[in-house]
Motif scaffolding. Structure first.
Motif, PDB file in Angstrom:
ATOM      1  N   LYS A  17       0.799  -1.228   0.000  1.00 15.64           N
ATOM      2  CA  LYS A  17       0.000   0.000   0.000  1.00 15.64           C
ATOM      3  C   LYS A  17       0.836   1.285   0.000  1.00 15.64           C
ATOM      4  CE  LYS A  17      -1.179  -0.184   4.906  1.00 15.64           C
ATOM      5  NZ  LYS A  17       0.081  -0.843   5.271  1.00 15.64           N
ATOM      6  N   GLY A  95       7.270  -0.511  14.476  1.00 11.53           N
ATOM      7  CA  GLY A  95       5.988  -0.953  13.915  1.00 11.53           C
ATOM      8  C   GLY A  95       5.137  -1.652  14.969  1.00 11.53           C
ATOM      9  N   MET A 131      -8.679   3.687   6.943  1.00 15.99           N
ATOM     10  CA  MET A 131      -8.965   4.893   6.157  1.00 15.99           C
ATOM     11  C   MET A 131     -10.355   4.831   5.521  1.00 15.99           C
ATOM     12  SD  MET A 131      -6.432   6.907   6.478  1.00 15.99           S
ATOM     13  CE  MET A 131      -6.487   6.349   8.148  1.00 15.99           C
TER      14      MET A 131
HETATM   15  O1   DC Z   1       1.400   0.914   8.032  1.00 12.11           O
HETATM   16  P1   DC Z   1       2.427   0.777   9.128  1.00 12.11           P
HETATM   17  O2   DC Z   1       3.045  -0.596   9.158  1.00 12.11           O
HETATM   18  O3   DC Z   1       3.452   1.866   9.058  1.00 12.11           O
HETATM   19  O4   DC Z   1       1.606   0.986  10.515  1.00 12.11           O
HETATM   20  C1   DC Z   1       2.186   0.766  11.784  1.00 12.11           C
HETATM   21  C2   DC Z   1       1.115   0.378  12.787  1.00 12.11           C
HETATM   22  O5   DC Z   1       0.266   1.505  13.026  1.00 12.11           O
HETATM   23  C3   DC Z   1       0.180  -0.742  12.354  1.00 12.11           C
HETATM   24  O6   DC Z   1       0.664  -2.021  12.724  1.00 12.11           O
HETATM   25  C4   DC Z   1      -1.118  -0.411  13.036  1.00 12.11           C
HETATM   26  C5   DC Z   1      -1.085   1.087  13.209  1.00 12.11           C
HETATM   27  N1   DC Z   1      -1.969   1.801  12.268  1.00 12.11           N
HETATM   28  C6   DC Z   1      -3.304   1.863  12.584  1.00 12.11           C
HETATM   29  O7   DC Z   1      -3.732   1.274  13.583  1.00 12.11           O
HETATM   30  N2   DC Z   1      -4.146   2.589  11.802  1.00 12.11           N
HETATM   31  C7   DC Z   1      -3.710   3.217  10.710  1.00 12.11           C
HETATM   32  N3   DC Z   1      -4.548   3.928   9.975  1.00 12.11           N
HETATM   33  C8   DC Z   1      -2.345   3.134  10.343  1.00 12.11           C
HETATM   34  C9   DC Z   1      -1.494   2.393  11.150  1.00 12.11           C
END
Ligand code: DC
Length: 222
Positions: A17, A95, A131
């Motif tokens: 993504k 993460g 989102m």
């Molecule tokens: O997409 P990423 O791996 O960078 O996101 C890190 C963490 O942040 C993911 O494991 C869960 C949280 N996250 C979330 O809960 N809601 C979002 N919209 C984006 C990320």
């Protein structure tokens, strides 16, 4: 493109993504919002200040942070308190910390508000976990990307190695699966496709095939 446009891309880690959202941003000349970086930035800062889980402390911490998105053609810069969020937040360790604090209602509520404020006046492609399902339920286009855990882990290993972070495939696969479970089973805004999201399995697709698929929907229906 004159009408304000919101495109959401959700999916688990390694589903492609981030790369795809950046490509769409370049192609359509709209801003790119990496909401994972917001959760990572908050987790990184909390960890740095030795946060021990105290809810009051997190409240005052959140009151003091400011996010802004600077969009210039060719790139979007997400800043936290005026500083661009850099490679220090990209490790698997951060993460997992981000996934831990992403369970907290106070953090989600705050970041959801900030994300909506950032999107108020600009067209953008927003990527994350919630989102399409929660933050932008009226988005013009919603996509949900997925791929097998093994392929996602392989992609993560390559991405991290490109950043100069040396990692072991088996460790990454386990961490990613742990994060998947945590993100998809939490009580608030779990990782899940919005009902009206277009689902794309990227396991056997190249980046340009995924991009073509998405652009087909966006061009054909906008
Ligand atoms: O997409 P990423 O791996 O960078 O996101 C890190 C963490 O942040 C993911 O494991 C869960 C949280 N996250 C979330 O809960 N809601 C979002 N919209 C984006 C990320």
């Amino acid at each position: 493109m004159h009408k304000k446009l919101i495109i959401t891309i959700d999916g688990p880690a390694g589903s492609g993504k981030t790369t795809i959202a950046k490509l769409i941003s370049n192609k359509l000349k709209i801003a790119y919002l990496d909401t994972g970086a917001m959760y990572r930035g908050v987790a990184f800062a909390l960890n740095k200040m030795g946060w021990s889980g105290n809810k009051e402390k997190i409240k005052s911490f959140l009151q003091d942070i400011r996010f802004d998105l600077v969009y210039k053609e060719g790139g979007s810069l997400l800043r936290m308190n005026g500083n661009v969020l850099g490679d220090e937040i990209r490790t698997e360790e951060v993460g997992l910390m981000a996934s831990n604090i992403a369970k907290l209602q106070i953090v989600r509520k705050y970041l959801t508000k900030v994300q909506r404020r950032i999107a108020r006046d600009v067209s953008l492609v927003a990527e994350g976990r919630d989102m399409g399902s929660v933050v932008f339920p009226n988005a013009d286009f919603k996509f949900f990307l997925d791929a097998s855990p093994e392929i996602r882990a392989k992609r993560r290993v390559e991405q991290l190695r490109e950043l100069g972070i040396s990692v072991n495939y088996q460790d990454i696969l386990e961490e990613l699966q742990k994060r998947d479970i945590q993100d998809s089973t939490r009580a608030i805004s779990p990782l899940r496709p919005a009902e009206d999201a277009i689902k794309i399995d990227t396991s056997n697709l190249t980046l340009s095939q995924v991009l073509d698929k998405i652009m087909w929907y966006v061009k054909g229906h906008s």
